[in-house]
Design a protein around this motif. Structure first.
Motif, short mmCIF file in Angstrom:
data_model
loop_
_atom_site.label_atom_id
_atom_site.label_comp_id
_atom_site.label_asym_id
_atom_site.label_seq_id
_atom_site.Cartn_x
_atom_site.Cartn_y
_atom_site.Cartn_z
N TYR A 137 0.83 -1.21 0.00
CA TYR A 137 0.00 0.00 0.00
C TYR A 137 0.86 1.26 0.00
O TYR A 137 0.62 2.20 -0.76
CB TYR A 137 -0.94 -0.01 1.22
N GLN A 138 1.86 1.29 0.88
CA GLN A 138 2.73 2.46 0.95
C GLN A 138 3.51 2.64 -0.35
O GLN A 138 3.66 3.75 -0.86
CB GLN A 138 3.69 2.33 2.13
N LEU A 140 2.60 1.83 -3.27
CA LEU A 140 1.71 2.27 -4.35
C LEU A 140 1.02 3.58 -4.03
O LEU A 140 0.24 4.08 -4.84
CB LEU A 140 0.65 1.19 -4.61
N GLY A 141 1.30 4.14 -2.84
CA GLY A 141 0.68 5.40 -2.47
C GLY A 141 -0.79 5.27 -2.17
O GLY A 141 -1.57 6.22 -2.36
N ILE A 142 -1.21 4.09 -1.70
CA ILE A 142 -2.62 3.83 -1.39
C ILE A 142 -2.83 3.96 0.11
O ILE A 142 -2.02 3.48 0.91
CB ILE A 142 -3.02 2.42 -1.86
N ASP A 143 -3.94 4.58 0.51
CA ASP A 143 -4.28 4.72 1.92
C ASP A 143 -4.83 3.38 2.41
O ASP A 143 -5.99 3.05 2.20
CB ASP A 143 -5.34 5.81 2.12
#
Length: 208
Positions: A137-138, A140-143
């Motif tokens: 997630y981090q 890919l910049g996903i919350d």
């Protein structure tokens, strides 16, 4: 022995699947496929006679919840299940169990009831949540804060879900034997479309 074709999603590339099956057939290698069944049955049906086993995920019965957690409807999945219900191919049904998504007894019981009527179902498998994807997630910049808080279910809770599946399913599943298994499967938003006669069929549980 044999070959298991997975993904991603196998049926995204039917031409490649056809070529790979042809190569395996030439040397008499049995082939299994893992799929989420999120494709028109017209795409999947021609391959069924050429496969030894079809392994598929059924993540949720409720269409609204399926859409909310995977981004797509489960209409194609349920349509495929109905149309291949009486086909002779060996089948393995699996549910990746995700906390807060489908880890309640009613959902698992409903899924077990749906898959129990499939011809030549080898077993229905509950796959425990695996947090290994949290680091993505981090990257890919996903919350993924809510997701990162999730943890695998306890053995006790998995046992309760297995019991719910066994209770809900008609014979021969009411007499199913239980045994530990371990397989890999996608979970969460990574639950996005990634999927002979045997007796007795089994309800099993393992780690995703």
């Amino acid at each position: 022995g044999g070959v298991t074709i997975s993904g991603g999603e196998v049926f995204c590339q039917p031409e490649f699947l056809d070529a790979l099956l042809t190569a395996c057939e030439k040397v008499d290698i049995k082939v299994a496929v893992e799929t989420n069944l999120s494709f028109p049955f017209a795409v999947i049906e021609p391959f069924l006679p050429r496969l030894d086993t079809l392994m598929f995920d059924l993540k949720h019965i409720n269409p609204d919840k399926h859409t909310a957690h995977t981004g797509i409807s489960n209409a194609l999945v349920l349509d495929c299940l109905e149309k291949m219900r009486s086909t002779g191919i060996r089948k393995i049904a699996r549910t990746p169990v995700v906390p807060g998504v489908n880890d309640d007894t009613a959902t698992i019981a409903n899924i077990a009831g749906v898959v129990s009527g499939l011809n030549n179902l080898l077993y229905y498998e509950l796959l425990n949540y695996n947090p290994l994807g949290h680091g993505k997630y981090q990257a890919l910049g996903i919350d993924g804060e809510k997701t990162i808080q999730r943890r695998p279910l306890s053995e006790e809770r998995l046992g309760e879900l297995k019991a719910a599946a066994e209770t809900a399913a008609p014979a021969p599943f009411a007499e199913a034997t239980f045994g530990p298994r371990s397989r890999a499967a996608s979970t969460d938003r990574s639950m996005l479309p990634r999927t002979c006669s045997a007796s007795p069929a089994q309800f099993t549980s393992g780690q995703v």
